[in-house]
Scaffold this motif. Sequence first.
Motif, mmCIF file in Angstrom:
data_model
loop_
_atom_site.group_PDB
_atom_site.id
_atom_site.type_symbol
_atom_site.label_atom_id
_atom_site.label_comp_id
_atom_site.label_asym_id
_atom_site.label_seq_id
_atom_site.Cartn_x
_atom_site.Cartn_y
_atom_site.Cartn_z
ATOM 1 N N GLU A 1 0.901 -1.118 -0.061
ATOM 2 C CA GLU A 1 0.227 0.042 -0.065
ATOM 3 C C GLU A 1 0.789 1.483 0.030
ATOM 4 N N THR A 2 1.993 1.259 0.789
ATOM 5 C CA THR A 2 2.916 2.498 0.766
ATOM 6 C C THR A 2 3.534 2.842 -0.460
ATOM 7 N N ILE B 1 0.979 4.077 -3.042
ATOM 8 C CA ILE B 1 0.696 5.525 -2.609
ATOM 9 C C ILE B 1 2.065 6.463 -3.176
ATOM 10 N N SER B 2 3.119 5.801 -2.991
ATOM 11 C CA SER B 2 4.392 6.432 -3.747
ATOM 12 C C SER B 2 4.439 6.327 -5.313
ATOM 13 N N GLU C 1 1.593 6.264 -7.084
ATOM 14 C CA GLU C 1 0.545 7.493 -7.491
ATOM 15 C C GLU C 1 1.279 8.848 -7.321
ATOM 16 N N SER C 2 1.843 9.034 -6.406
ATOM 17 C CA SER C 2 2.564 10.504 -6.098
ATOM 18 C C SER C 2 3.649 10.624 -7.215
#
Length: 165
Positions: free
Chosen positions: A34-35, A38-39, A41-42
């Motif tokens: 999940e981390t 998110i990374s 996507e960022s």
Amino acid sequence: MGKGDKKGAVFAMKRKKLYEQEQDKIANVKMTLETQVISLESAAQNAQTFQAMQAGTKTMAKIRNDVGIEKVDDVMDEIKEEMEMAQEINDAIAQPVDPLMADEDDLLAELNELETADLEAELLRPPAKAEPTFSLPDAPQSELPALAKKEEDDLKALEAELAGL
């Protein structure tokens, strides 16, 4: 498992511990994934932002090169020239067609001279006849009658009273 089966109980406890460790490991892997999502996507968003900024900069540079300050100055000069030409046309159209209207200032000056000459002539002309005199009443020749003693005393008292205020 029986009541006295300690080996079986220990084995069950070890298996339970293994399952708990496996659950913790899976939870940690899930959190790591999940981390990472998110990374990613960022990072993708940052890349898109960078590309948009780059495209904006290139577009601004192209516009600046296409327009240029010299071209803007030339266009502004042309606009001023066209506006001056339009004003000249408006002034030409607004000119009176009547030939006497063109000399209006001269005519007004001549009229003022005539009025001044008439006024001077009128002021220099002697009066036609003397104005009638008004008859005023004659002033009395005799002295005014003296005030009665009582009136004179009352007048002095009044003057004294007024002076005291």
